[in-house]
Design a protein around this motif. Structure first.
Motif, mmCIF file in Angstrom:
data_model
loop_
_atom_site.group_PDB
_atom_site.id
_atom_site.type_symbol
_atom_site.label_atom_id
_atom_site.label_comp_id
_atom_site.label_asym_id
_atom_site.label_seq_id
_atom_site.Cartn_x
_atom_site.Cartn_y
_atom_site.Cartn_z
ATOM 1 N N ALA A 271 4.322 -5.936 -14.653
ATOM 2 C CA ALA A 271 3.696 -4.676 -14.254
ATOM 3 C C ALA A 271 4.292 -4.190 -12.939
ATOM 4 O O ALA A 271 4.633 -4.990 -12.063
ATOM 5 N N TRP A 272 4.441 -2.877 -12.828
ATOM 6 C CA TRP A 272 4.954 -2.282 -11.600
ATOM 7 C C TRP A 272 4.059 -1.139 -11.172
ATOM 8 O O TRP A 272 3.624 -0.378 -12.015
ATOM 9 N N PRO A 273 3.771 -1.017 -9.915
ATOM 10 C CA PRO A 273 4.066 -1.942 -8.824
ATOM 11 C C PRO A 273 3.101 -3.129 -8.840
ATOM 12 O O PRO A 273 2.038 -3.060 -9.465
ATOM 13 N N PRO A 274 3.464 -4.214 -8.159
ATOM 14 C CA PRO A 274 2.579 -5.395 -8.122
ATOM 15 C C PRO A 274 1.232 -5.052 -7.495
ATOM 16 O O PRO A 274 1.161 -4.249 -6.568
ATOM 17 N N PRO B 16 0.791 -1.230 0.000
ATOM 18 C CA PRO B 16 0.000 0.000 0.000
ATOM 19 C C PRO B 16 0.827 1.287 0.000
ATOM 20 O O PRO B 16 0.335 2.331 -0.395
ATOM 21 N N SER B 17 2.094 1.212 0.424
ATOM 22 C CA SER B 17 2.924 2.416 0.444
ATOM 23 C C SER B 17 3.747 2.580 -0.839
ATOM 24 O O SER B 17 4.523 3.518 -0.963
ATOM 25 N N ALA B 18 3.571 1.680 -1.811
ATOM 26 C CA ALA B 18 4.328 1.754 -3.065
ATOM 27 C C ALA B 18 3.944 3.002 -3.859
ATOM 28 O O ALA B 18 2.798 3.444 -3.828
ATOM 29 N N ASP B 19 4.919 3.539 -4.572
ATOM 30 C CA ASP B 19 4.699 4.707 -5.427
ATOM 31 C C ASP B 19 4.490 4.231 -6.861
ATOM 32 O O ASP B 19 5.442 3.782 -7.500
ATOM 33 N N PRO B 20 3.262 4.311 -7.382
ATOM 34 C CA PRO B 20 3.000 3.847 -8.749
ATOM 35 C C PRO B 20 3.809 4.597 -9.810
ATOM 36 O O PRO B 20 3.981 4.101 -10.915
ATOM 37 N N GLU B 21 4.313 5.791 -9.469
ATOM 38 C CA GLU B 21 5.096 6.576 -10.424
ATOM 39 C C GLU B 21 6.583 6.216 -10.394
ATOM 40 O O GLU B 21 7.337 6.636 -11.275
ATOM 41 N N ALA B 22 7.003 5.458 -9.398
ATOM 42 C CA ALA B 22 8.415 5.081 -9.291
ATOM 43 C C ALA B 22 8.767 4.092 -10.403
ATOM 44 O O ALA B 22 7.929 3.297 -10.826
ATOM 45 N N PRO B 23 10.010 4.148 -10.891
ATOM 46 C CA PRO B 23 10.409 3.203 -11.939
ATOM 47 C C PRO B 23 10.455 1.773 -11.396
ATOM 48 O O PRO B 23 10.752 1.554 -10.222
ATOM 49 N N ALA B 24 10.174 0.829 -12.267
ATOM 50 C CA ALA B 24 10.212 -0.582 -11.890
ATOM 51 C C ALA B 24 11.653 -1.019 -11.663
ATOM 52 O O ALA B 24 12.561 -0.550 -12.354
ATOM 53 N N PRO B 25 11.875 -1.916 -10.705
ATOM 54 C CA PRO B 25 13.217 -2.466 -10.537
ATOM 55 C C PRO B 25 13.639 -3.180 -11.823
ATOM 56 O O PRO B 25 12.785 -3.669 -12.579
ATOM 57 N N PRO B 26 14.935 -3.259 -12.089
ATOM 58 C CA PRO B 26 15.402 -3.862 -13.342
ATOM 59 C C PRO B 26 14.846 -5.261 -13.611
ATOM 60 O O PRO B 26 14.451 -5.559 -14.742
ATOM 61 N N HIS B 27 14.787 -6.111 -12.581
ATOM 62 C CA HIS B 27 14.298 -7.473 -12.822
ATOM 63 C C HIS B 27 12.815 -7.491 -13.211
ATOM 64 O O HIS B 27 12.363 -8.407 -13.896
#
Length: 145
Positions: free
Chosen positions: A48-51, A30-41
């Protein structure tokens, strides 16, 4: 056979699956930032990022940590299949009961009028933190048991 009842602690009602998928309530973290870039893996695999959680999902969250502090809390998302309004005969307080189809089971979700003045409707998605209680049927008390 068991009957599961969920008491809404912090639950949101979404109009449909699309509304749920677009909401922060569907984020696995719930604290994930949907605008943050996805990790390389994630990016390498096209994930899709975030899960996000499925609209029918369940995570028992009250069992993590010290066993002495375990609770019956869970994160529940599901589709409303039926709902109605009730009044507690002891207190006079109103509440809704929504039968919710989640992943692998149905539960009766109770929502206080103070938090949810409108009874959910079939097809809507409910999601949030619940407290679970269950009753298990005694097979010796059923015909043929």
């Amino acid at each position: 056979r068991a009957r599961i009842t969920a008491l809404g602690v912090s639950v949101q009602v979404h109009a449909d699956q699309a509304a749920f998928a677009a909401s922060p309530d569907s984020l696995l973290d719930p604290s994930a930032d949907p605008e943050a870039p996805a990790p390389p893996h994630y990016a390498e695999r096209g994930w899709a990022w975030p899960p996000r959680m499925a609209p029918v999902s369940f995570i028992s969250s009250g069992i993590f940590g010290d066993p002495a502090d375990s609770t019956a809390h869970a994160r529940l998302s599901g589709t409303v299949v039926a709902a109605g309004h009730r009044t507690c005969s002891l207190t006079g307080q109103g509440f809704s009961v929504a039968t919710v189809r989640s992943v692998g089971f149905h539960a009766d979700l109770c929502l206080a009028d103070a938090d949810h003045p409108v009874t959910p409707e079939p097809g809507q998605i409910v999601s949030g933190t619940v407290f679970l209680v269950a009753s298990v049927e005694d097979p010796s008390m059923t015909p043929g048991g």
